[in-house]
Design a protein around this motif. Sequence first.
Motif, PDB file in Angstrom:
ATOM      1  N   VAL A 179       0.936  -1.070   0.053  1.00  0.00           N
ATOM      2  CA  VAL A 179       0.184   0.043  -0.011  1.00  0.00           C
ATOM      3  C   VAL A 179       0.954   1.222   0.166  1.00  0.00           C
ATOM      4  N   THR A 180       0.617   2.125  -1.034  1.00  0.00           N
ATOM      5  CA  THR A 180       1.309   3.493  -0.824  1.00  0.00           C
ATOM      6  C   THR A 180       0.299   4.567  -0.859  1.00  0.00           C
ATOM      7  N   VAL A 181       0.591   5.731  -0.470  1.00  0.00           N
ATOM      8  CA  VAL A 181      -0.337   6.903  -0.411  1.00  0.00           C
ATOM      9  C   VAL A 181       0.091   7.955  -1.215  1.00  0.00           C
ATOM     10  N   ASP A 182      -0.631   8.724  -1.912  1.00  0.00           N
ATOM     11  CA  ASP A 182      -0.137   9.942  -2.696  1.00  0.00           C
ATOM     12  C   ASP A 182      -0.893  11.141  -1.917  1.00  0.00           C
ATOM     13  N   ASP A 183      -0.509  12.223  -2.246  1.00  0.00           N
ATOM     14  CA  ASP A 183      -0.962  13.529  -1.725  1.00  0.00           C
ATOM     15  C   ASP A 183      -2.060  13.533  -0.467  1.00  0.00           C
ATOM     16  N   LEU A 184      -1.271  13.378   0.602  1.00  0.00           N
ATOM     17  CA  LEU A 184      -2.023  13.700   1.692  1.00  0.00           C
ATOM     18  C   LEU A 184      -2.461  15.246   1.816  1.00  0.00           C
ATOM     19  N   PHE A 227       3.704   9.745  -0.683  1.00  0.00           N
ATOM     20  CA  PHE A 227       4.303  10.660  -1.642  1.00  0.00           C
ATOM     21  C   PHE A 227       3.334  11.885  -1.786  1.00  0.00           C
ATOM     22  N   SER A 228       3.852  13.007  -1.216  1.00  0.00           N
ATOM     23  CA  SER A 228       2.773  14.316  -1.207  1.00  0.00           C
ATOM     24  C   SER A 228       3.697  15.571  -1.758  1.00  0.00           C
ATOM     25  N   GLY A 229       2.707  15.984  -2.623  1.00  0.00           N
ATOM     26  CA  GLY A 229       3.154  17.471  -2.984  1.00  0.00           C
ATOM     27  C   GLY A 229       3.190  18.506  -1.743  1.00  0.00           C
ATOM     28  N   THR A 230       3.967  19.616  -1.799  1.00  0.00           N
ATOM     29  CA  THR A 230       3.983  20.413  -0.533  1.00  0.00           C
ATOM     30  C   THR A 230       3.546  21.791  -0.984  1.00  0.00           C
ATOM     31  N   ALA A 231       3.006  21.952  -2.042  1.00  0.00           N
ATOM     32  CA  ALA A 231       2.571  23.374  -2.450  1.00  0.00           C
ATOM     33  C   ALA A 231       1.630  23.857  -1.584  1.00  0.00           C
ATOM     34  N   PRO A 232       0.542  23.118  -1.117  1.00  0.00           N
ATOM     35  CA  PRO A 232      -0.617  23.492  -0.321  1.00  0.00           C
ATOM     36  C   PRO A 232      -0.191  24.271   1.021  1.00  0.00           C
ATOM     37  N   PRO A 291       7.357   3.139  -8.944  1.00  0.00           N
ATOM     38  CA  PRO A 291       6.351   3.239  -9.825  1.00  0.00           C
ATOM     39  C   PRO A 291       4.897   2.613  -8.891  1.00  0.00           C
ATOM     40  N   ILE A 292       3.757   3.014  -9.810  1.00  0.00           N
ATOM     41  CA  ILE A 292       2.420   2.248  -9.242  1.00  0.00           C
ATOM     42  C   ILE A 292       2.176   1.272 -10.175  1.00  0.00           C
ATOM     43  N   ASN A 293       1.741   0.197  -9.762  1.00  0.00           N
ATOM     44  CA  ASN A 293       1.279  -0.697 -10.781  1.00  0.00           C
ATOM     45  C   ASN A 293      -0.133  -1.112 -10.827  1.00  0.00           C
ATOM     46  N   VAL A 294      -0.842  -0.668  -9.679  1.00  0.00           N
ATOM     47  CA  VAL A 294      -2.346  -0.954  -9.576  1.00  0.00           C
ATOM     48  C   VAL A 294      -2.793   0.485  -8.919  1.00  0.00           C
ATOM     49  N   TRP A 295      -3.755   0.973  -9.691  1.00  0.00           N
ATOM     50  CA  TRP A 295      -4.662   2.126  -9.241  1.00  0.00           C
ATOM     51  C   TRP A 295      -6.268   1.996  -9.374  1.00  0.00           C
ATOM     52  N   PHE A 296      -6.970   2.873  -8.680  1.00  0.00           N
ATOM     53  CA  PHE A 296      -8.387   2.708  -9.121  1.00  0.00           C
ATOM     54  C   PHE A 296      -9.144   4.077  -9.459  1.00  0.00           C
ATOM     55  N   TYR A 297      -8.267   4.909  -9.936  1.00  0.00           N
ATOM     56  CA  TYR A 297      -8.887   6.217 -10.344  1.00  0.00           C
ATOM     57  C   TYR A 297      -9.709   6.735  -9.189  1.00  0.00           C
ATOM     58  N   ASP A 298      -9.170   6.714  -7.898  1.00  0.00           N
ATOM     59  CA  ASP A 298     -10.005   7.200  -6.950  1.00  0.00           C
ATOM     60  C   ASP A 298     -10.147   8.718  -6.781  1.00  0.00           C
ATOM     61  N   THR A 299      -9.145   9.495  -7.410  1.00  0.00           N
ATOM     62  CA  THR A 299      -9.349  10.853  -7.221  1.00  0.00           C
ATOM     63  C   THR A 299     -10.599  11.606  -8.203  1.00  0.00           C
ATOM     64  N   LEU A 342      -1.936   2.025  -4.993  1.00  0.00           N
ATOM     65  CA  LEU A 342      -1.953   3.511  -4.696  1.00  0.00           C
ATOM     66  C   LEU A 342      -3.516   3.849  -4.334  1.00  0.00           C
ATOM     67  N   ILE A 343      -3.554   4.667  -3.101  1.00  0.00           N
ATOM     68  CA  ILE A 343      -4.963   5.495  -2.963  1.00  0.00           C
ATOM     69  C   ILE A 343      -4.302   6.639  -2.461  1.00  0.00           C
ATOM     70  N   HIS A 344      -4.911   7.792  -2.728  1.00  0.00           N
ATOM     71  CA  HIS A 344      -4.931   9.237  -2.338  1.00  0.00           C
ATOM     72  C   HIS A 344      -5.448   9.615  -1.118  1.00  0.00           C
ATOM     73  N   GLY A 345      -4.976  10.681  -0.388  1.00  0.00           N
ATOM     74  CA  GLY A 345      -5.651  11.225   0.852  1.00  0.00           C
ATOM     75  C   GLY A 345      -6.829  12.008   0.574  1.00  0.00           C
ATOM     76  N   THR A 346      -8.009  11.285  -0.126  1.00  0.00           N
ATOM     77  CA  THR A 346      -9.214  12.170  -0.069  1.00  0.00           C
ATOM     78  C   THR A 346     -10.247  11.591   1.083  1.00  0.00           C
ATOM     79  N   PRO A 347     -11.322  12.416   1.093  1.00  0.00           N
ATOM     80  CA  PRO A 347     -12.398  12.154   2.074  1.00  0.00           C
ATOM     81  C   PRO A 347     -12.847  10.697   1.935  1.00  0.00           C
ATOM     82  N   LEU A 348     -13.073  10.477   0.654  1.00  0.00           N
ATOM     83  CA  LEU A 348     -13.624   8.876   0.385  1.00  0.00           C
ATOM     84  C   LEU A 348     -12.507   7.845   1.121  1.00  0.00           C
TER      85      LEU A 348
END
Length: 322
Positions: free
Chosen positions: A14-19, A55-60, A152-160, A213-219
């Motif tokens: 499990v990896t997480v992008d964009d907290l 793995f998160s961008g820091t601009a926010p 790399p990411i080799n499985v995602w589910f278009y969660d964003t 991959l899963i992103h740091g989203t409300p869902l």
Amino acid sequence: MRPISPLGKVKLAVTVDDLLLWKGIPWATGYNPLSVTRSLTSAFARFGLKGVYAFSGTAPATDDPALLRVFDHWAEEGHWISNHTHYHANLNWLDEHHYVEDIERTEAVIDRWSACSPVKYFRYAMDNWGNTQQKFDAVATYLKLNNYTAAPINVWFYDTEFIGAHYRAVLAGDQMALSGLRDTFVQTAVNQLRHQSAAARTMFGRDPAYIWLIHGTPLAADCIDRILEEFERAGVEFIGLEEAMRDPFNSQPVPLITPRFLNHIQKWADLRSVGIEDCPPAAITEIEKIHPMPGLATPEFMYRVFKAISDEAEGVFFPKMY
């Protein structure tokens, strides 16, 4: 539940992008980056996941430095922070020089956390490794010289793609729609693991170690427990990213230069003309029917958010190409 693979258990990191998600993204009432991150780490603790890489961008955090408390919490819970660029601008939009500058910009922000990680990983924004050979070579050379390992990411589910529908359902106060959306989110995660792993077995005759991959989203906050439970029931064994990266399948880039929004397995499938069932999932079209509102269709607000990011990073924007 039917197993993910007919070959037996599958190993999955499990990896997480964009907290922090991205500058300009709307946050649904009742959610914020820290509350979502706490939900993720609580779920990981319940399922015994340790040392998860984010793995998160820091601009926010430029406008709101208090957001960096998210990284403190992540590290306090025994997980790792790695580089994902500052702006989260796609390499397709930028030249290699601006992209490298963006890697360095975020490293200056995250160094106090990333320096503690066992491996110095880097993840390309949107997992796009460059739409020209020149860009790919230049960034790959920079990463090697600076001791980064590209993860790399080799499985995602278009969660964003679910962010807009969820935001609209929250605005509408529609609890039935929200319940259905959560069910669809979980089922899409399971289905996409089935479909993308099936393509890998077709091409390579085995199950590689999957990097999910899963992103740091409300869902994600609402559904991560259910997703991990469903994965376990379907024969998933959770492993760390370091173990997954020891699989040769993950340690080498796919020999494909493309502007398309494709993960590692999808690139191999494109290269070998192998179809992947329901990919992108039909669900992301269906959920756009939930409470349509002016300016809040997913393509509309995603265009605004990422066009602004590209402009700030001095890029030339174009939308994701599936």
